[in-house]
Design a protein around this motif. Structure first.
Motif, short mmCIF file in Angstrom:
data_model
loop_
_atom_site.label_atom_id
_atom_site.label_comp_id
_atom_site.label_asym_id
_atom_site.label_seq_id
_atom_site.Cartn_x
_atom_site.Cartn_y
_atom_site.Cartn_z
N MET A 1 -2.83 -7.34 0.30
CA MET A 1 -3.37 -6.68 1.35
C MET A 1 -3.21 -4.55 0.68
O MET A 1 -4.34 -3.93 0.97
CB MET A 1 -3.31 -6.55 2.50
CG MET A 1 -3.96 -6.61 4.09
SD MET A 1 -5.66 -6.36 3.27
CE MET A 1 -5.67 -7.60 5.33
N ALA A 2 -1.88 -4.31 0.02
CA ALA A 2 -2.21 -3.14 0.05
C ALA A 2 -2.91 -3.16 -1.07
O ALA A 2 -3.52 -1.44 -0.98
CB ALA A 2 -0.40 -3.01 -0.01
N ARG A 3 -2.84 -3.26 -2.39
CA ARG A 3 -3.88 -3.19 -3.16
C ARG A 3 -5.36 -2.66 -2.90
O ARG A 3 -6.01 -2.12 -3.19
CB ARG A 3 -3.43 -4.32 -4.46
CG ARG A 3 -4.40 -3.84 -4.96
CD ARG A 3 -3.69 -4.58 -6.41
NE ARG A 3 -5.10 -4.69 -7.95
CZ ARG A 3 -4.82 -3.68 -8.63
NH1 ARG A 3 -4.09 -2.08 -8.62
NH2 ARG A 3 -5.68 -3.55 -10.12
N GLU A 4 -5.56 -3.92 -2.21
CA GLU A 4 -7.25 -3.85 -1.09
C GLU A 4 -7.43 -2.61 -0.35
O GLU A 4 -8.08 -1.67 -1.24
CB GLU A 4 -7.73 -5.14 -0.04
CG GLU A 4 -7.50 -6.54 -1.36
CD GLU A 4 -7.83 -7.88 -0.14
OE1 GLU A 4 -8.27 -6.73 1.55
OE2 GLU A 4 -7.36 -8.75 -0.05
N ARG A 5 -5.97 -1.93 0.22
CA ARG A 5 -6.53 -0.21 0.19
C ARG A 5 -6.53 0.10 0.01
O ARG A 5 -7.24 1.34 -0.48
CB ARG A 5 -5.42 -0.67 1.52
CG ARG A 5 -5.57 -1.20 3.13
CD ARG A 5 -4.60 -0.75 4.76
NE ARG A 5 -3.27 -0.06 3.86
CZ ARG A 5 -2.01 -0.94 3.33
NH1 ARG A 5 -2.60 -1.19 3.55
NH2 ARG A 5 -1.17 -0.36 3.42
N GLN A 6 -5.59 0.51 -1.40
CA GLN A 6 -5.29 1.65 -2.66
C GLN A 6 -6.46 1.23 -2.89
O GLN A 6 -6.87 2.51 -3.85
CB GLN A 6 -4.35 0.94 -3.55
CG GLN A 6 -2.96 1.10 -2.43
CD GLN A 6 -1.86 0.90 -2.94
OE1 GLN A 6 -1.58 -0.22 -4.28
NE2 GLN A 6 -0.55 1.31 -3.11
N LEU A 7 -6.96 0.09 -3.81
CA LEU A 7 -8.77 0.15 -4.31
C LEU A 7 -9.12 0.46 -3.37
O LEU A 7 -10.67 1.05 -3.72
CB LEU A 7 -8.78 -1.68 -4.52
CG LEU A 7 -7.82 -1.75 -5.53
CD1 LEU A 7 -8.82 -3.02 -6.21
CD2 LEU A 7 -9.04 -0.92 -6.86
N GLU A 8 -9.53 0.67 -2.18
CA GLU A 8 -9.98 1.06 -1.00
C GLU A 8 -10.23 3.11 -1.43
O GLU A 8 -11.90 3.15 -1.73
CB GLU A 8 -10.46 0.85 0.15
CG GLU A 8 -11.53 1.61 1.23
CD GLU A 8 -11.33 1.28 2.46
OE1 GLU A 8 -12.47 1.92 3.61
OE2 GLU A 8 -9.77 0.64 3.46
N LEU A 9 -9.51 3.21 -1.69
CA LEU A 9 -8.94 5.09 -2.44
C LEU A 9 -10.06 5.37 -3.59
O LEU A 9 -10.84 6.17 -2.97
CB LEU A 9 -8.46 5.24 -1.85
CG LEU A 9 -7.22 5.29 -0.54
CD1 LEU A 9 -6.08 5.96 -0.71
CD2 LEU A 9 -8.49 5.81 0.51
#
Length: 161
Positions: A1-9
């Protein structure tokens, strides 16, 4: 989930970059400038804000241009009335570059509302938020510069299909 938020950035930064680039392209086209001309003006303005002497050699290195290309760029910008070349009073052999006040006013007229909008968005953050965003953007800038300098593990030219 953290990677998805980081990819969103990553995707948001890309979108902002594209939008800024489109605005810069419209400004350049309206004012008879090449993309490199605009990058040069921005680099010269940044040097002035940082109190760093702007010289042709420094500008050429920053833009990745050879000496002849830098000279042609400066001739073009000087011919358009956007910059001035002046002898360094401390070393007459050295030329200093200054962005003309009219070029600054032209840029402010076009980009002023964009700058005001970004300032308003930043105004919604407290000091801790500003510090966090600043640290993040400086880190992203460093990563982008390292990548542009060739300091990345894979090069598309090396990929074999």
């Amino acid at each position: 989930m953290a990677r998805e938020r980081q990819l969103e950035l990553v995707h948001l930064l890309r979108a902002v970059t594209v939008d800024f680039d489109l605005a810069a392209g419209r400004f350049a086209a309206r004012n008879g400038l090449h993309a490199t001309d605009l990058r040069a003006l921005i680099a010269l303005l940044d040097a002035g804000r940082a109190g760093v002497p702007a010289t042709p050699g420094r500008l050429g290195r920053e833009l990745g241009l050879r000496s002849a290309s830098t000279t042609a760029l400066l001739d073009r910008l000087e011919g358009l009335g956007h910059i001035r070349r002046e002898r360094d009073p401390g070393d007459r052999r050295r030329v200093l570059l200054t962005v003309d006040e009219n070029a600054i006013a032209l840029g402010e007229a076009f980009f002023g509302s964009l700058i005001d909008g970004v300032i308003a968005a930043a105004g919604e953050l407290d000091d801790v938020g500003i510090a966090t965003v600043r640290r993040f953007l400086l880190s992203v800038r460093d990563v982008a510069r390292d990548h542009a300098d060739g300091e990345h593990p894979s090069d598309p030219g090396e990929i074999r299909g």
